[in-house]
Design a protein around this motif. Structure first.
Motif, PDB file in Angstrom:
ATOM      1  N   ALA A  51       0.828  -1.195   0.000  1.00  8.33           N
ATOM      2  CA  ALA A  51       0.000   0.000   0.000  1.00  8.33           C
ATOM      3  C   ALA A  51       0.868   1.254   0.000  1.00  8.33           C
ATOM      4  N   ALA A  83       0.340   2.146  -4.055  1.00 10.54           N
ATOM      5  CA  ALA A  83      -1.070   1.985  -3.758  1.00 10.54           C
ATOM      6  C   ALA A  83      -1.844   1.909  -5.073  1.00 10.54           C
ATOM      7  N   THR A  88     -11.156  -3.901   2.213  1.00  4.00           N
ATOM      8  CA  THR A  88     -11.118  -3.189   3.493  1.00  4.00           C
ATOM      9  C   THR A  88     -11.999  -1.937   3.416  1.00  4.00           C
ATOM     10  N   PRO A  89     -12.393  -1.396   4.571  1.00  2.00           N
ATOM     11  CA  PRO A  89     -13.223  -0.179   4.567  1.00  2.00           C
ATOM     12  C   PRO A  89     -12.549   0.952   3.789  1.00  2.00           C
ATOM     13  N   ASP A  90     -11.216   1.023   3.902  1.00  2.00           N
ATOM     14  CA  ASP A  90     -10.492   2.072   3.193  1.00  2.00           C
ATOM     15  C   ASP A  90     -10.597   1.904   1.673  1.00  2.00           C
ATOM     16  N   MET A  91     -10.420   0.641   1.223  1.00  2.00           N
ATOM     17  CA  MET A  91     -10.548   0.359  -0.206  1.00  2.00           C
ATOM     18  C   MET A  91     -11.966   0.670  -0.669  1.00  2.00           C
ATOM     19  N   LYS A 116     -14.067   2.780   0.487  1.00  2.00           N
ATOM     20  CA  LYS A 116     -14.297   4.228   0.396  1.00  2.00           C
ATOM     21  C   LYS A 116     -13.804   4.756  -0.946  1.00  2.00           C
ATOM     22  N   LYS A 117     -12.618   4.288  -1.359  1.00  2.00           N
ATOM     23  CA  LYS A 117     -12.056   4.745  -2.638  1.00  2.00           C
ATOM     24  C   LYS A 117     -12.916   4.257  -3.800  1.00  2.00           C
ATOM     25  N   LYS A 121     -16.068   6.337  -4.007  1.00  2.00           N
ATOM     26  CA  LYS A 121     -15.819   7.666  -4.574  1.00  2.00           C
ATOM     27  C   LYS A 121     -15.681   7.576  -6.096  1.00  2.00           C
TER      28      LYS A 121
END
Ligand code: HEC
Length: 119
Positions: free
Chosen positions: A26, A30, A94-97, A99-100, A103
């Motif tokens: 990452a 990334a 993952t929650p981060d992925m 979110k991207k 978007k």
């Protein structure tokens, strides 16, 4: 005894790899949101997919927002991904992925300024 030792050290090594490979990857390189969509959504939702084809343009912005807030989890509960070692979709993304990915979908939805068909 030697055999057990070998199995144990193998397990430790592979766990360490999993633990360290992710953050390192990452940080170094990334994946772009577009790559995330390709690798984690399009693999199951490409053209002629039995699960339905979904591109950013499939929905308008409000529908994508609503999907991620209300439908995503239920729709993918128990779904495993053969493209990623049969991990559960809800665990591998993952929650981060997510979110991207959300978007990207919203930014390129059918009613966005830059609609896109391919993920
Ligand atoms: C391992 C395969 C797999 C992956 C990866 C996957 N999906 Fe799905 N998706 C499914 C399956 C299976 C269904 C349920 C299809 C059905 O009900 O007929 C589904 C359903 C959906 C639906 C319809 C939900 C509904 O009920 O209206 C949408 C939209 C969707 N996925 C988008 C996505 C997005 C966005 C991603 C990436 C974040 C994604 N999917 C990742 C397999 C996958």
């Amino acid at each position: 005894m030697r055999k057990i030792g070998k199995i144990l050290s193998f397990t430790v090594a592979s766990c360490a790899m999993v633990a360290f490979a992710m953050p390192a990857a990452a940080k170094d390189k990334a994946p772009t949101p577009r790559q995330l969509v390709k690798q984690y959504c399009r693999v199951c939702h490409g053209p002629n997919s039995p699960n339905g084809e979904y591109t950013p343009m499939t929905f308008i912005q409000d529908q994508w927002t609503d999907f991620f807030a209300n439908t995503y989890k239920d729709a993918h509960k128990g779904v495993v991904d053969p493209h990623h070692n049969n991990k559960k979709v809800l665990e591998e993304i993952t929650p981060d992925m997510l979110k991207k990915i959300e978007k990207y979908m919203v930014d390129h939805a059918a009613d966005s300024e830059h609609p896109m068909t391919c993920g």
